[in-house]
Write a protein that holds these residues in place. Sequence first.
Motif, short mmCIF file in Angstrom:
data_model
loop_
_atom_site.label_atom_id
_atom_site.label_comp_id
_atom_site.label_asym_id
_atom_site.label_seq_id
_atom_site.Cartn_x
_atom_site.Cartn_y
_atom_site.Cartn_z
N VAL A 32 0.84 -1.21 0.00
CA VAL A 32 0.00 0.00 0.00
C VAL A 32 0.88 1.26 0.00
CG1 VAL A 32 -1.68 1.31 1.35
CG2 VAL A 32 -1.96 -1.16 1.08
N VAL A 33 1.96 1.23 0.75
CA VAL A 33 2.86 2.39 0.80
C VAL A 33 3.49 2.64 -0.57
CG1 VAL A 33 5.07 3.20 1.77
CG2 VAL A 33 3.31 2.29 3.27
N VAL A 34 3.90 1.60 -1.26
CA VAL A 34 4.49 1.77 -2.59
C VAL A 34 3.49 2.43 -3.53
CG1 VAL A 34 5.29 0.53 -4.65
CG2 VAL A 34 6.22 -0.03 -2.43
N LEU A 35 2.24 2.02 -3.45
CA LEU A 35 1.23 2.66 -4.30
C LEU A 35 1.04 4.13 -3.91
CD1 LEU A 35 -1.46 -0.14 -4.70
CD2 LEU A 35 0.32 0.58 -6.30
N GLY A 36 1.10 4.42 -2.63
CA GLY A 36 1.01 5.81 -2.18
C GLY A 36 2.20 6.64 -2.65
N ILE A 37 3.38 6.06 -2.56
CA ILE A 37 4.59 6.75 -3.01
C ILE A 37 4.52 7.03 -4.51
CG2 ILE A 37 7.07 6.43 -3.44
CD1 ILE A 37 7.20 4.99 -0.72
N THR A 38 4.13 6.03 -5.27
CA THR A 38 4.07 6.23 -6.71
C THR A 38 3.00 7.23 -7.10
OG1 THR A 38 2.68 4.28 -7.00
CG2 THR A 38 5.04 3.99 -7.30
N THR A 39 1.92 7.29 -6.34
CA THR A 39 0.90 8.30 -6.61
C THR A 39 1.46 9.70 -6.41
OG1 THR A 39 -0.83 6.77 -5.91
CG2 THR A 39 -1.41 9.10 -5.96
N THR A 40 2.23 9.91 -5.34
CA THR A 40 2.83 11.24 -5.13
C THR A 40 3.87 11.53 -6.21
OG1 THR A 40 4.49 10.39 -3.59
CG2 THR A 40 2.47 11.22 -2.63
N LEU A 41 4.64 10.52 -6.62
CA LEU A 41 5.62 10.74 -7.67
C LEU A 41 4.94 11.09 -8.99
CD1 LEU A 41 8.22 7.91 -6.90
CD2 LEU A 41 8.41 10.35 -6.38
N PHE A 42 3.81 10.43 -9.28
CA PHE A 42 3.05 10.78 -10.49
C PHE A 42 2.55 12.22 -10.42
CE2 PHE A 42 1.84 6.13 -11.32
CZ PHE A 42 2.80 6.00 -12.30
N TYR A 43 2.08 12.62 -9.25
CA TYR A 43 1.60 14.00 -9.08
C TYR A 43 2.74 14.99 -9.30
CZ TYR A 43 -0.10 18.27 -6.93
OH TYR A 43 -0.44 19.58 -6.71
N PHE A 44 3.90 14.73 -8.69
CA PHE A 44 5.05 15.63 -8.87
C PHE A 44 5.50 15.65 -10.33
CE2 PHE A 44 6.22 14.70 -4.23
CZ PHE A 44 5.43 15.74 -3.78
N ALA A 45 5.50 14.50 -10.99
CA ALA A 45 5.89 14.45 -12.41
C ALA A 45 4.92 15.25 -13.27
CB ALA A 45 5.96 13.00 -12.87
N TRP A 46 3.64 15.14 -12.98
CA TRP A 46 2.63 15.88 -13.72
C TRP A 46 2.83 17.39 -13.55
CZ3 TRP A 46 -1.97 17.99 -11.02
CH2 TRP A 46 -2.83 18.65 -11.88
N ARG A 47 3.05 17.84 -12.31
CA ARG A 47 3.25 19.27 -12.05
C ARG A 47 4.59 19.75 -12.62
NH1 ARG A 47 -1.17 21.80 -11.51
NH2 ARG A 47 -0.28 23.37 -10.17
N ALA A 48 5.63 18.90 -12.57
CA ALA A 48 6.92 19.27 -13.15
C ALA A 48 6.80 19.42 -14.66
CB ALA A 48 7.98 18.24 -12.79
N ARG A 49 6.01 18.54 -15.25
CA ARG A 49 5.81 18.62 -16.71
C ARG A 49 5.15 19.94 -17.09
NH1 ARG A 49 3.19 14.05 -20.61
NH2 ARG A 49 3.51 15.23 -22.51
N GLU A 50 4.38 20.50 -16.19
CA GLU A 50 3.76 21.81 -16.43
C GLU A 50 4.71 22.96 -16.12
OE1 GLU A 50 0.02 22.04 -14.42
OE2 GLU A 50 -0.89 20.54 -15.71
N GLY A 51 5.93 22.63 -15.70
CA GLY A 51 6.95 23.64 -15.51
C GLY A 51 7.16 24.11 -14.08
N TYR A 52 6.58 23.45 -13.11
CA TYR A 52 6.74 23.87 -11.72
C TYR A 52 8.06 23.35 -11.15
CZ TYR A 52 1.91 25.38 -11.71
OH TYR A 52 0.74 26.02 -11.98
N TYR A 53 8.93 24.28 -10.79
CA TYR A 53 10.23 23.91 -10.24
C TYR A 53 10.09 23.14 -8.93
CZ TYR A 53 14.82 24.07 -8.18
OH TYR A 53 16.00 23.70 -7.59
N TRP A 54 9.16 23.55 -8.07
CA TRP A 54 8.98 22.88 -6.77
C TRP A 54 8.67 21.40 -6.97
CZ3 TRP A 54 4.53 20.34 -5.78
CH2 TRP A 54 3.38 20.72 -6.50
#
Length: 157
Positions: A32-54
């Motif tokens: 369950v934790v791995v799925l949670g981690i990957t969900t946050t990584l997907f979110y960060f990747a999505w926002r980074a793709r939109e150009g967000y440095y954070w």
Amino acid sequence: MEFALGVTALVIALVLTLNGQSVSWPVWFRGVVVLGITTTLFYFAWRAREGYYWAYSRLKLFSKIFPVITLVIAAIPGLYPLWMITEQILFSLVLIGVADYLSSDHMRQVFVKPGTLGVTDSDSNTDSATNTAAATNTATATATAAATENAGNTGPR
């Protein structure tokens, strides 16, 4: 890839449980934790793709931290079965690859830290030397102009 590894781990745990084998709670928790981690990584990747440095910086940070944590936990004797340890090693290898890619020169040029005005590490030495020389030339010219202006003055006015 990380998501597929997490889902695979849970599917294996489910199949083992349905076949009557005992699966410990750390295995379920890890899945369950791995799925949670990957969900946050997907979110960060999505926002980074939109150009967000954070988002890029968090993705880079977490892709360096999670493999270390995962490998340390996998090294605890008797905590996980061999197949789960294998999954953790694969998860770590994928994230190490992601961290390496995110730390590449190309990615650092694409995601410039706000407030640095696009200066990269390799440029900073050149820019620093150029700025120092320009500041020295300006200071010298100002001092020369002041000395020339004051040369005709013989005392207070």
